[in-house]
Design an enzyme around this catalytic site. Structure first.
Site, PDB file in Angstrom:
ATOM      1  N   ARG A  98      -9.689  -2.670  -0.064  1.00 20.55           N
ATOM      2  CA  ARG A  98      -8.718  -3.091  -1.091  1.00 20.55           C
ATOM      3  C   ARG A  98      -7.575  -2.085  -1.204  1.00 20.55           C
ATOM      4  O   ARG A  98      -6.422  -2.462  -1.414  1.00 20.55           O
ATOM      5  CB  ARG A  98      -9.392  -3.287  -2.445  1.00 20.55           C
ATOM      6  CG  ARG A  98     -10.318  -4.492  -2.483  1.00 20.55           C
ATOM      7  CD  ARG A  98      -9.555  -5.804  -2.215  1.00 20.55           C
ATOM      8  NE  ARG A  98     -10.470  -6.912  -2.180  1.00 20.55           N
ATOM      9  CZ  ARG A  98     -10.759  -7.624  -1.093  1.00 20.55           C
ATOM     10  NH1 ARG A  98     -10.203  -7.349   0.050  1.00 20.55           N
ATOM     11  NH2 ARG A  98     -11.605  -8.616  -1.147  1.00 20.55           N
ATOM     12  N   GLU A 101      -5.462  -2.861   1.644  1.00 15.92           N
ATOM     13  CA  GLU A 101      -4.734  -4.088   1.327  1.00 15.92           C
ATOM     14  C   GLU A 101      -3.578  -3.809   0.367  1.00 15.92           C
ATOM     15  O   GLU A 101      -2.477  -4.338   0.545  1.00 15.92           O
ATOM     16  CB  GLU A 101      -5.698  -5.098   0.711  1.00 15.92           C
ATOM     17  CG  GLU A 101      -5.054  -6.413   0.333  1.00 15.92           C
ATOM     18  CD  GLU A 101      -6.043  -7.355  -0.331  1.00 15.92           C
ATOM     19  OE1 GLU A 101      -5.967  -8.555  -0.032  1.00 15.92           O
ATOM     20  OE2 GLU A 101      -6.858  -6.904  -1.160  1.00 15.92           O
ATOM     21  N   SER A 124       3.920  13.932  -1.654  1.00 12.49           N
ATOM     22  CA  SER A 124       3.007  14.843  -0.993  1.00 12.49           C
ATOM     23  C   SER A 124       1.554  14.438  -1.202  1.00 12.49           C
ATOM     24  O   SER A 124       1.153  14.045  -2.298  1.00 12.49           O
ATOM     25  CB  SER A 124       3.201  16.266  -1.531  1.00 12.49           C
ATOM     26  OG  SER A 124       2.248  17.145  -0.987  1.00 12.49           O
TER      27      SER A 124
END
Length: 157
Positions: A98, A101, A124
């Site tokens: 996820r 995704e 960063s």
């Protein structure tokens, strides 16, 4: 060769992680509880146990004492890790997937909005903090993930 040296020669980061996770589970301790004893954030402690951060000698010795594991594990926790523990293929674990995704769907949005606000550069992952919280909700509890990274502008030369 002493037994300690022999163990140091054969104990690697993955084995140390397995030992620590098993002891954490056996003791029924949370990352929050460990973090309070070590003096670091729960997400940083989890990253260190999983081999993605380096503990100081004091932090490592505190952890192995709390978890009651062989002190040679503390030496492994003080080694500089190889960052990035996932394979380069798309992760198959549903929770990790996820996040992949989210980056696939919203990565360009992150980039566009961050660069509109800060200019051309990156966030960063070195000067970085992360927090994970639980928010109760009548429609189903919510996961709140906060990424807090220093902005690093691209240099011109």
């Amino acid at each position: 060769m002493s037994k300690v040296i022999e163990k140091l020669n054969v104990l690697d980061r993955k084995e140390a992680t397995q030992i620590l996770l098993a002891a954490k589970k056996q003791k029924g301790l949370s990352y929050q509880e460990l973090s309070e004893e070590i003096g670091r954030d729960k997400t940083w402690v989890a990253a260190a146990i999983l081999g993605q951060a380096t503990m100081s000698e004091e932090e490592a010795l505190t952890l192995v004492k709390i978890l009651d594991v062989d002190p040679t594990v503390a030496s492994v926790l003080q080694q500089y890790p190889m960052k990035g523990s996932l394979d380069s293929a798309v992760p198959v674990d549903p929770l990790i997937y996820r996040f992949h995704e989210i980056n696939q769907v919203y990565g360009t949005t992150f980039k566009e909005v961050i660069q509109e606000m800060f200019g051309e550069g990156i966030m960063s992952a070195i000067d970085f903090r992360m927090d994970i919280q639980k928010k109760e909700d009548p429609n189903g509890d919510r996961v709140i993930v906060t990424f807090d990274g220093k902005f690093l502008p691209y240099k011109k030369w």
